[in-house]
Design an enzyme around this catalytic site. Structure first.
Site, PDB file in Angstrom:
ATOM      1  N   SER A 149       0.836  -1.187   0.000  1.00  0.00           N
ATOM      2  CA  SER A 149       0.000   0.000   0.000  1.00  0.00           C
ATOM      3  C   SER A 149       0.885   1.256   0.000  1.00  0.00           C
ATOM      4  O   SER A 149       1.722   1.416  -0.887  1.00  0.00           O
ATOM      5  CB  SER A 149      -0.965  -0.045   1.195  1.00  0.00           C
ATOM      6  OG  SER A 149      -1.952   0.943   1.096  1.00  0.00           O
ATOM      7  N   ASP A 291      -8.942  -5.208  -6.216  1.00  0.00           N
ATOM      8  CA  ASP A 291      -8.457  -3.958  -5.611  1.00  0.00           C
ATOM      9  C   ASP A 291      -9.047  -2.759  -6.347  1.00  0.00           C
ATOM     10  O   ASP A 291      -8.809  -2.559  -7.537  1.00  0.00           O
ATOM     11  CB  ASP A 291      -6.930  -3.916  -5.687  1.00  0.00           C
ATOM     12  CG  ASP A 291      -6.328  -2.799  -4.833  1.00  0.00           C
ATOM     13  OD1 ASP A 291      -7.066  -1.851  -4.475  1.00  0.00           O
ATOM     14  OD2 ASP A 291      -5.133  -2.882  -4.523  1.00  0.00           O
ATOM     15  N   HIS A 321      -8.125  -4.354  -1.728  1.00  0.00           N
ATOM     16  CA  HIS A 321      -6.833  -3.756  -1.406  1.00  0.00           C
ATOM     17  C   HIS A 321      -6.211  -4.373  -0.160  1.00  0.00           C
ATOM     18  O   HIS A 321      -4.985  -4.428  -0.034  1.00  0.00           O
ATOM     19  CB  HIS A 321      -7.020  -2.244  -1.202  1.00  0.00           C
ATOM     20  CG  HIS A 321      -5.744  -1.491  -1.027  1.00  0.00           C
ATOM     21  ND1 HIS A 321      -4.848  -1.309  -2.051  1.00  0.00           N
ATOM     22  CD2 HIS A 321      -5.207  -0.866   0.062  1.00  0.00           C
ATOM     23  CE1 HIS A 321      -3.805  -0.596  -1.622  1.00  0.00           C
ATOM     24  NE2 HIS A 321      -4.002  -0.329  -0.345  1.00  0.00           N
TER      25      HIS A 321
END
Length: 342
Positions: A149, A291, A321
């Protein structure tokens, strides 16, 4: 680029914006605070910045930098009493094996850490802070950087700015820029927090911002499976199955995060920009089929534009995600392969 660094043991008088962070315990990983001098992107002139870090693993083991999302801290493994946010992947016998590898991680900097004149904190600042920390610890080079991330974004910035300090980059669910739709949603989240803070209820703002974030972090399949109960009429209105789950996630976040930290790091994601051609380090990219924060099209664009050899792996998951947290077996297998190859 030249850095000046000064180390000292971890202190208990952390800045207010980081006060929620747990201290290291003994026995466990080495922890500390290090002053690193660099010139932030959104401020004028060099300044000394205090970096809080943790290092876990055997002396002489290959050094792996590990960084997570904006809500992650320096406690990656279960090597101390605090516990680690990625202990399912990093630890003794894990995909990142702390019996033979050393895991280095920092607490994210925020704009306030850079001085009162800093307009924002950039992914470049986090990367330069890590490079300065390597100098302070006497480490010429890291064997690998594994980022997920926001951590993947910082990893790309680190590889572009300090390629000589890195053997391999593994970027999970992070691209060279933030997708415009994700930027728009995060902008709404920040406006919610600012509005709530202006009206004296910051916790409520953080709660609602996190609830909104959860609708983007997770995939459609998970929502469909988790929230299939019929609505119930309670206290004069219908209550939907989604509400309880999101309310719990928002409450947990509001208890452990400050508005200043959330606003700074959320904005830092949206300011992130790295030219793919500037990344000249062998790279493994990992994305998730569901995602919606970092679409696979962005990872394909990144792979094609990178200035070094790059492999892209896609994991099919219902968790969107958050797949890097919820799919430790699949992510771990790819990490083992990437780290062993290197």
């Amino acid at each position: 680029m030249t850095f000046h660094a000064e180390s000292r043991p971890a202190a208990s008088d952390l800045p207010a914006c980081a006060a929620f962070m747990p201290a290291c315990s003994e026995p466990g990983p080495r922890c500390g605070e290090t002053l690193v001098t660099f010139e932030p992107r959104h401020a004028r002139g060099a300044r000394a910045v205090r970096v809080r870090w943790s290092l876990h693993g055997p002396a002489g083991g290959a050094l792996v930098i590990v960084q997570g999302g904006i809500s992650a801290d320096r406690h990656v493994t279960d090597g101390d009493a605090v516990g680690g946010w990625w202990s399912a992947v990093a630890g003794d016998g894990g995909a990142i094996d702390t019996r033979r590898q050393r895991v280095l991680s920092i607490d994210w900097l925020v704009a306030a850490d850079l001085g009162p004149d800093a307009l924002a904190v950039g992914s470049e600042d986090q990367a330069d802070a890590i490079a300065g920390l390597l100098d302070a610890l006497g480490e010429r080079r890291a064997s690998a950087y594994v980022g997920a991330s926001y951590g993947a974004m910082v990893g790309l910035a680190f590889a572009a700015r300090h390629p000589q300090r890195l053997g391999r980059l593994v970027a999970i669910a992070g691209a060279h820029r933030a997708h415009p739709l994700s930027v728009a949603i995060r902008n709404i989240q920040r406006e919610v927090v600012r509005f709530a803070r202006a009206h004296g209820d910051t916790a409520r703002g953080l709660d609602l911002a996190r609830r909104l974030a959860m609708t983007t972090y997770r995939g459609e399949r998970e929502f469909a499976e988790r929230c299939d109960a019929a609505p119930a009429f309670v206290d004069g209105r219908y209550r939907f199955a989604e509400e309880g789950w999101l309310r719990a996630a928002g409450a947990r976040f509001a208890q452990r995060f400050s508005a200043e930290r959330f606003l700074a790091l959320s904005e830092s994601i949206d300011l992130h920009a790295v030219a793919p051609r500037d990344v000249r380090v062998p790279t493994t990219l990992i994305g998730f089929s569901s995602d919606r924060v970092v679409p696979l099209a962005d990872l394909c664009e990144l792979q094609l534009g990178l200035g070094a050899a790059a492999a892209l792996h896609v994991i099919d998951t219902r968790y969107g995600h958050d797949g890097f947290l919820k799919e430790p077996a699949q992510v771990g297998a790819l990490l083992r392969e990437a780290l062993l190859e290197h």
